[in-house]
Design a protein around this motif. Structure first.
Motif, PDB file in Angstrom:
ATOM      1  N   LEU A   1       0.827  -1.214   0.000  1.00 32.63           N
ATOM      2  CA  LEU A   1       0.000   0.000   0.000  1.00 32.63           C
ATOM      3  C   LEU A   1       0.864   1.269   0.000  1.00 32.63           C
ATOM      4  O   LEU A   1       1.999   1.248   0.477  1.00 32.63           O
ATOM      5  CB  LEU A   1      -0.865   0.018   1.262  1.00 32.63           C
ATOM      6  CG  LEU A   1      -2.069  -0.931   1.271  1.00 32.63           C
ATOM      7  CD1 LEU A   1      -2.561  -1.145   2.693  1.00 32.63           C
ATOM      8  CD2 LEU A   1      -3.198  -0.366   0.407  1.00 32.63           C
TER       9      LEU A   1
ATOM     10  N   CYS B 159      -1.118  -4.324   4.915  1.00 33.27           N
ATOM     11  CA  CYS B 159      -2.334  -5.153   4.975  1.00 33.27           C
ATOM     12  C   CYS B 159      -1.964  -6.620   5.162  1.00 33.27           C
ATOM     13  O   CYS B 159      -2.822  -7.494   5.154  1.00 33.27           O
ATOM     14  CB  CYS B 159      -3.192  -4.950   3.725  1.00 33.27           C
ATOM     15  SG  CYS B 159      -4.910  -5.445   3.945  1.00 33.27           S
TER      16      CYS B 159
ATOM     17  N   HIS C 125      -0.182  -8.618   3.169  1.00 34.86           N
ATOM     18  CA  HIS C 125      -0.102  -9.469   1.978  1.00 34.86           C
ATOM     19  C   HIS C 125       1.275 -10.138   1.876  1.00 34.86           C
ATOM     20  O   HIS C 125       1.411 -11.173   1.224  1.00 34.86           O
ATOM     21  CB  HIS C 125      -0.440  -8.671   0.717  1.00 34.86           C
ATOM     22  CG  HIS C 125      -1.836  -8.101   0.722  1.00 34.86           C
ATOM     23  ND1 HIS C 125      -2.389  -7.444  -0.350  1.00 34.86           N
ATOM     24  CD2 HIS C 125      -2.804  -8.103   1.673  1.00 34.86           C
ATOM     25  CE1 HIS C 125      -3.622  -7.057  -0.050  1.00 34.86           C
ATOM     26  NE2 HIS C 125      -3.891  -7.436   1.179  1.00 34.86           N
TER      27      HIS C 125
ATOM     28  N   GLU D  41      -4.556  -6.654  -5.319  1.00 35.27           N
ATOM     29  CA  GLU D  41      -5.807  -6.801  -4.557  1.00 35.27           C
ATOM     30  C   GLU D  41      -6.294  -5.454  -4.065  1.00 35.27           C
ATOM     31  O   GLU D  41      -7.481  -5.205  -3.982  1.00 35.27           O
ATOM     32  CB  GLU D  41      -5.602  -7.750  -3.375  1.00 35.27           C
ATOM     33  CG  GLU D  41      -6.900  -8.192  -2.693  1.00 35.27           C
ATOM     34  CD  GLU D  41      -7.585  -7.121  -1.869  1.00 35.27           C
ATOM     35  OE1 GLU D  41      -8.826  -7.035  -1.921  1.00 35.27           O
ATOM     36  OE2 GLU D  41      -6.895  -6.336  -1.185  1.00 35.27           O
ATOM     37  N   GLU D  42      -5.350  -4.580  -3.742  1.00 36.24           N
ATOM     38  CA  GLU D  42      -5.719  -3.277  -3.155  1.00 36.24           C
ATOM     39  C   GLU D  42      -6.227  -2.286  -4.199  1.00 36.24           C
ATOM     40  O   GLU D  42      -6.617  -1.179  -3.854  1.00 36.24           O
ATOM     41  CB  GLU D  42      -4.516  -2.659  -2.417  1.00 36.24           C
ATOM     42  CG  GLU D  42      -4.009  -3.470  -1.224  1.00 36.24           C
ATOM     43  CD  GLU D  42      -4.918  -3.398  -0.005  1.00 36.24           C
ATOM     44  OE1 GLU D  42      -5.954  -2.710  -0.075  1.00 36.24           O
ATOM     45  OE2 GLU D  42      -4.580  -4.035   1.005  1.00 36.24           O
TER      46      GLU D  42
ATOM     47  N   HIS E 255      -3.840  -1.537   7.420  1.00 34.69           N
ATOM     48  CA  HIS E 255      -3.701  -0.261   6.680  1.00 34.69           C
ATOM     49  C   HIS E 255      -3.086   0.853   7.526  1.00 34.69           C
ATOM     50  O   HIS E 255      -2.877   1.957   7.026  1.00 34.69           O
ATOM     51  CB  HIS E 255      -5.021   0.206   6.042  1.00 34.69           C
ATOM     52  CG  HIS E 255      -5.453  -0.634   4.873  1.00 34.69           C
ATOM     53  ND1 HIS E 255      -6.251  -0.173   3.851  1.00 34.69           N
ATOM     54  CD2 HIS E 255      -5.185  -1.927   4.567  1.00 34.69           C
ATOM     55  CE1 HIS E 255      -6.455  -1.150   2.967  1.00 34.69           C
ATOM     56  NE2 HIS E 255      -5.819  -2.236   3.403  1.00 34.69           N
TER      57      HIS E 255
HETATM   58 ZN   LIG Z   1      -5.983  -4.051   2.505  1.00 32.96          ZN
END
Ligand SMILES: [Zn+2]
Ligand SMILES: [Zn+2]
Length: 393
Positions: free
Chosen positions: A82, A103, A105, A137-138, A363
């Motif tokens: 992110l 997040c 991942h 995915e984000e 996040h």
């Molecule tokens: Zn996320």
């Protein structure tokens, strides 16, 4: 199934090492080049069949062909980071300013590699297992799942499972539910086009600031008057931009925000009501309004009831693991796309540990995962793949 947890323990150090390596080098959506390379190389070294550039340059698919016949099970991990500036102070913090695995991942990718390692040691006890390493995915729009699906990764897949690390639950917890688990996140933008003028003479203008205020207020009536009170629903106007000075009525205002629903019918109704209300208010005051929704919003993440019930029973065999029923959450997930094509479950893996100060939400710039939970994730993925891939009708 204490054996599976023992198998996971044997790869635990490797999984932690992989997670830290990925964490140190986070890559934003669609840019997961180094991560994809690492994943492909690791899988190849294990002897897994590897396909790269599967629908997207950074998408990787691994195929494990076990010796048992039965069903095909897909396990999925997402790989993107992110745009967050890391503030954890961890020794393996992000080496890139402004980019962070906030997040978890990194943990998802490492755990799936760990599960692949375990499964390769049990080829005589499994059927076909696909390992889906998805980018983006984000992204929240088209995302990484669709291009992979269009490339055929889900063809012939009977069951699909995915984990998400979750700061809400302590280490040792797995939580999921049958039915809707995560929301469909629709993003909107409204442009209110008025006619500017002097702040002292509103009657000579079409005031987009006033009209915007009416819109913000009446949009909440979708929740209170138009949607079944028993249906989960959130609408938030999260930004309004307009104007420059106290004595000028501006020409235009722009609003943005998000709508979260857990039911496709409620979603349709909310989006229709949204357009109707905004249009009516703008018409009443002679403004023009342009309503747009971000295309390709993720659908609702819906776990198959029967599969999830069985998955929870299977996971309860892991010693010391608390398998819970969770409430739905209003975040969105690209995993929803896979669940539209095969039965399966998305499952939360608790990674909170107050004694280690691991308490910050996903996040957050201080988010991290308790690495003690990783072996539980590895064991869960491998166990689900083993049990469901050897299922016979
Ligand atoms: Zn996320
Ligand atoms: Zn996530």
């Amino acid at each position: 199934m204490s054996q599976m947890l023992e198998d996971a323990r044997q790869v635990e150090r490797k999984v932690i090492e992989l997670r830290r390596q990925i964490h140190r080098n986070p890559e934003l959506s669609y840019q997961e080049y180094e991560t994809a390379k690492l994943v492909a190389q690791y899988l190849r070294d294990l002897g897994v069949e590897v396909y790269e550039g599967v629908g997207l340059p950074t998408a990787v698919l691994g195929v494990i062909r076990g010796k048992r016949s039965g069903k095909t099970v897909a396990l999925r991990a997402d790989m993107d980071a992110l745009p967050v500036n890391e503030e954890t102070g961890l020794p393996f913090s992000s080496s890139k300013p402004g980019v962070m695995h906030a997040c978890g991942h990194d943990a998802h990718t490492a755990m799936l590699l760990g599960a692949a390692t375990v499964l390769m040691r049990h080829l005589d006890q499994i059927g076909e297992v696909r390992l889906i390493f998805q980018p983006a995915e984000e992204d929240g729009g088209r995302g990484g799942a669709l291009p992979m699906i269009e490339h055929g990764v889900m063809k012939g897949v009977d069951y699909v499972f995915g984990l998400h690390v979750m700061s809400r639950y302590p280490t040792g917890t797995l939580a999921t539910r049958g039915g809707p688990l995560m929301a469909s996140p629709d993003s909107f933008r409204v442009d209110v086009v008025g006619r500017g003028g002097h702040g002292s003479a509103p009657h000579e203008t079409v005031d987009p600031v006033y009209i915007s205020a009416l819109i913000v207020n009446s949009l909440q009536s979708i929740r209170s008057r138009l949607i079944d009170p028993l249906e989960p629903f959130v609408l938030s106007v999260t930004s309004i931009h307009s104007g420059t000075k106290d004595n000028i009525i501006p020409d235009r205002a722009v609003m943005e925000g998000t709508i979260r629903t857990l039911n496709e019918e409620v979603r349709r109704k909310a989006l229709d009501s949204f357009k109707t209300l905004v249009k009516a208010i703008c018409e009443a005051y002679n403004a023009e309004c342009i309503v747009s929704f971000k295309e390709n919003a993720y659908p609702v993440t819906v776990n198959d009831h029967e599969t999830t019930k069985r998955a929870m029973e299977i996971l309860r065999e892991l010693p010391g693991v608390d398998v819970k029923e969770t409430q739905p959450v209003m975040g969105g997930e690209d995993f929803s796309r896979f669940l539209q094509l095969a039965k399966g479950s998305f499952i939360f893996l608790g990674t909170k540990n107050e004694s280690k100060g691991i308490v910050y939400p996903n996040h957050s710039s201080k988010f991290t995962v308790d690495e003690d939970a990783l072996k539980i994730g590895v064991a869960s993925l491998a166990l689900l793949a083993m049990k469901f891939s050897t299922e016979v009708d």
